[in-house]
Design a protein around this motif. Structure first.
Motif, PDB file in Angstrom:
ATOM      1  N   UNK A 128       4.435 -89.927 -25.317  1.00  0.00           N
ATOM      2  CA  UNK A 128       4.939 -88.566 -25.119  1.00  0.00           C
ATOM      3  C   UNK A 128       3.933 -87.548 -25.656  1.00  0.00           C
ATOM      4  N   UNK A 129       3.420 -87.775 -26.841  1.00  0.00           N
ATOM      5  CA  UNK A 129       2.436 -86.859 -27.415  1.00  0.00           C
ATOM      6  C   UNK A 129       1.177 -86.774 -26.578  1.00  0.00           C
ATOM      7  N   UNK A 130       0.706 -87.922 -26.093  1.00  0.00           N
ATOM      8  CA  UNK A 130      -0.498 -87.929 -25.251  1.00  0.00           C
ATOM      9  C   UNK A 130      -0.240 -87.186 -23.950  1.00  0.00           C
ATOM     10  N   UNK A 131       0.938 -87.371 -23.374  1.00  0.00           N
ATOM     11  CA  UNK A 131       1.257 -86.690 -22.117  1.00  0.00           C
ATOM     12  C   UNK A 131       1.375 -85.183 -22.331  1.00  0.00           C
ATOM     13  N   UNK A 132       1.986 -84.769 -23.432  1.00  0.00           N
ATOM     14  CA  UNK A 132       2.087 -83.333 -23.711  1.00  0.00           C
ATOM     15  C   UNK A 132       0.704 -82.722 -23.880  1.00  0.00           C
ATOM     16  N   UNK A 133      -0.170 -83.444 -24.555  1.00  0.00           N
ATOM     17  CA  UNK A 133      -1.535 -82.971 -24.726  1.00  0.00           C
ATOM     18  C   UNK A 133      -2.238 -82.854 -23.378  1.00  0.00           C
ATOM     19  N   UNK A 134      -2.018 -83.837 -22.512  1.00  0.00           N
ATOM     20  CA  UNK A 134      -2.635 -83.825 -21.185  1.00  0.00           C
ATOM     21  C   UNK A 134      -2.145 -82.646 -20.354  1.00  0.00           C
ATOM     22  N   UNK A 135      -0.897 -82.249 -20.528  1.00  0.00           N
ATOM     23  CA  UNK A 135      -0.382 -81.065 -19.825  1.00  0.00           C
ATOM     24  C   UNK A 135      -1.203 -79.853 -20.235  1.00  0.00           C
ATOM     25  N   UNK A 136      -1.408 -79.684 -21.524  1.00  0.00           N
ATOM     26  CA  UNK A 136      -2.168 -78.537 -22.007  1.00  0.00           C
ATOM     27  C   UNK A 136      -3.602 -78.534 -21.521  1.00  0.00           C
ATOM     28  N   UNK A 137      -4.247 -79.685 -21.560  1.00  0.00           N
ATOM     29  CA  UNK A 137      -5.636 -79.791 -21.096  1.00  0.00           C
ATOM     30  C   UNK A 137      -5.713 -79.436 -19.616  1.00  0.00           C
ATOM     31  N   UNK A 138      -4.797 -79.978 -18.828  1.00  0.00           N
ATOM     32  CA  UNK A 138      -4.802 -79.724 -17.388  1.00  0.00           C
ATOM     33  C   UNK A 138      -4.533 -78.251 -17.083  1.00  0.00           C
ATOM     34  N   UNK A 179      -5.173 -75.663 -19.042  1.00  0.00           N
ATOM     35  CA  UNK A 179      -6.350 -74.872 -19.413  1.00  0.00           C
ATOM     36  C   UNK A 179      -7.472 -75.028 -18.392  1.00  0.00           C
ATOM     37  N   UNK A 180      -7.549 -76.185 -17.769  1.00  0.00           N
ATOM     38  CA  UNK A 180      -8.578 -76.439 -16.756  1.00  0.00           C
ATOM     39  C   UNK A 180      -8.176 -75.907 -15.380  1.00  0.00           C
ATOM     40  N   UNK A 181      -6.930 -75.465 -15.251  1.00  0.00           N
ATOM     41  CA  UNK A 181      -6.458 -74.971 -13.969  1.00  0.00           C
ATOM     42  C   UNK A 181      -6.223 -76.074 -12.949  1.00  0.00           C
ATOM     43  N   UNK A 182      -6.005 -77.293 -13.434  1.00  0.00           N
ATOM     44  CA  UNK A 182      -5.806 -78.458 -12.556  1.00  0.00           C
ATOM     45  C   UNK A 182      -4.305 -78.713 -12.385  1.00  0.00           C
ATOM     46  N   UNK A 183      -3.746 -78.130 -11.339  1.00  0.00           N
ATOM     47  CA  UNK A 183      -2.305 -78.224 -11.110  1.00  0.00           C
ATOM     48  C   UNK A 183      -1.843 -79.654 -10.858  1.00  0.00           C
ATOM     49  N   UNK A 184      -2.631 -80.440 -10.160  1.00  0.00           N
ATOM     50  CA  UNK A 184      -2.248 -81.830  -9.865  1.00  0.00           C
ATOM     51  C   UNK A 184      -2.204 -82.658 -11.146  1.00  0.00           C
ATOM     52  N   UNK A 185      -3.187 -82.475 -12.006  1.00  0.00           N
ATOM     53  CA  UNK A 185      -3.213 -83.219 -13.273  1.00  0.00           C
ATOM     54  C   UNK A 185      -2.063 -82.764 -14.171  1.00  0.00           C
ATOM     55  N   UNK A 186      -1.756 -81.488 -14.167  1.00  0.00           N
ATOM     56  CA  UNK A 186      -0.640 -80.984 -14.974  1.00  0.00           C
ATOM     57  C   UNK A 186       0.673 -81.584 -14.489  1.00  0.00           C
TER      58      UNK A 186
END
Length: 96
Positions: free
Chosen positions: A35-45, A47-54
């Protein structure tokens, strides 16, 4: 204390469902880690403007929260074995 106190926690005036207390600590810890890793990945995506990754990261957040019992069917209304199976299945999907 009311019965609901065992099912919910209130933070900053907002009610949140508690994690399923029947989950073994190792399983719950693994799900919390994902869960923590996924939440972090949401933020990274984001910030990168990557809607698919988010969107993919949000699906992982949702899957982990379902595994923990924080979303989906109310864990206190289901047999323990069904809850454990859902948590194990969520972890398997997150690790796939």
């Amino acid at each position: 204390m009311t019965e609901d106190d065992e099912h919910w926690i209130v933070l900053d005036g907002r009610r949140w469902r508690r994690s399923d207390p029947a989950l073994p600590e190792d399983l719950a810890a693994a799900l919390r880690s994902r869960l923590g890793a996924a939440r972090s990945a949401v933020g990274v995506a984001k910030r990168a403007g990557d809607d698919a990754a988010a969107a993919a990261a949000r699906r992982r957040v949702d899957l982990a929260k379902h595994g923990l019992g924080e979303r989906g069917p109310r864990w206190w209304e289901e047999p323990v074995e069904a809850r454990l199976e859902r948590a194990r299945a969520a972890l398997e999907q997150l690790d796939a």
